[in-house]
Motif scaffolding. Structure first.
Motif, PDB file in Angstrom:
ATOM      1  N   HIS A  18     -11.779 -11.036  17.659  1.00  0.00           N
ATOM      2  CA  HIS A  18     -11.995 -10.252  18.876  1.00  0.00           C
ATOM      3  C   HIS A  18     -13.270  -9.405  18.775  1.00  0.00           C
ATOM      4  N   GLU A  21     -16.332 -11.688  19.127  1.00  0.00           N
ATOM      5  CA  GLU A  21     -16.408 -12.184  20.505  1.00  0.00           C
ATOM      6  C   GLU A  21     -16.881 -11.082  21.454  1.00  0.00           C
ATOM      7  N   THR A  22     -16.361  -9.884  21.272  1.00  0.00           N
ATOM      8  CA  THR A  22     -16.662  -8.766  22.165  1.00  0.00           C
ATOM      9  C   THR A  22     -18.100  -8.286  22.033  1.00  0.00           C
ATOM     10  N   TYR A  23     -18.590  -8.116  20.818  1.00  0.00           N
ATOM     11  CA  TYR A  23     -19.890  -7.486  20.617  1.00  0.00           C
ATOM     12  C   TYR A  23     -21.047  -8.458  20.380  1.00  0.00           C
ATOM     13  N   ASP A  25     -20.878 -11.969  21.384  1.00  0.00           N
ATOM     14  CA  ASP A  25     -20.790 -13.115  22.306  1.00  0.00           C
ATOM     15  C   ASP A  25     -20.555 -14.455  21.616  1.00  0.00           C
TER      16      ASP A  25
END
Length: 130
Positions: A18, A21-23, A25
């Motif tokens: 996560h 993915e969040t920071y 991409d």
């Protein structure tokens, strides 16, 4: 020749997926699991290509004896380029606002890089570069 991927043992596989993915991409593949060994992993692919990051989890992997806040022999960090100085500054501030430790403030290094350094949730050092 080129580096195909780097791998990191992690405590919390889903939290780490996560985070990246969040920071950063990344796009994750489907979770791979080997039930016999208790092994699970994800390969994380960056938008611009280059080496992938494999995050792995398996019972019985011992904690590192290294102090994350000190330098030590072995893999110390990896760098992720975000494309511009403004992007380095913006991502660094976003991570700070979300409670992540900034180990090195945005700066121009002696060899010409513009970068900051942040810890991921499990205290791996990431250089965020332009």
């Amino acid at each position: 020749m080129h580096i195909e991927h780097l791998a990191i043992w992690v405590r919390n596989l889903e939290q780490m997926r996560h985070f990246y993915e969040t920071y950063f991409d990344v796009v994750s593949n489907e979770k791979y699991s080997n039930v016999t060994k208790g092994f699970s992993s994800y390969f994380l692919t960056f938008p611009e290509g280059g080496p992938r990051l494999e995050i792995m989890q398996m019972p019985g992997i011992p904690e590192t004896l290294n102090n994350a806040f000190a330098q030590f022999i072995g893999l110390t960090h990896f760098a992720i380029s975000v494309g511009s100085e403004a992007a380095v500054d913006a991502l660094t501030e976003r991570l700070r606002a979300d409670g992540y430790s900034i180990v090195g403030e945005p700066r121009r290094t002696g060899d010409g890089y513009y970068e900051s350094v942040v810890f991921d949730p499990e205290l791996n050092r990431i250089e965020i570069t332009a």
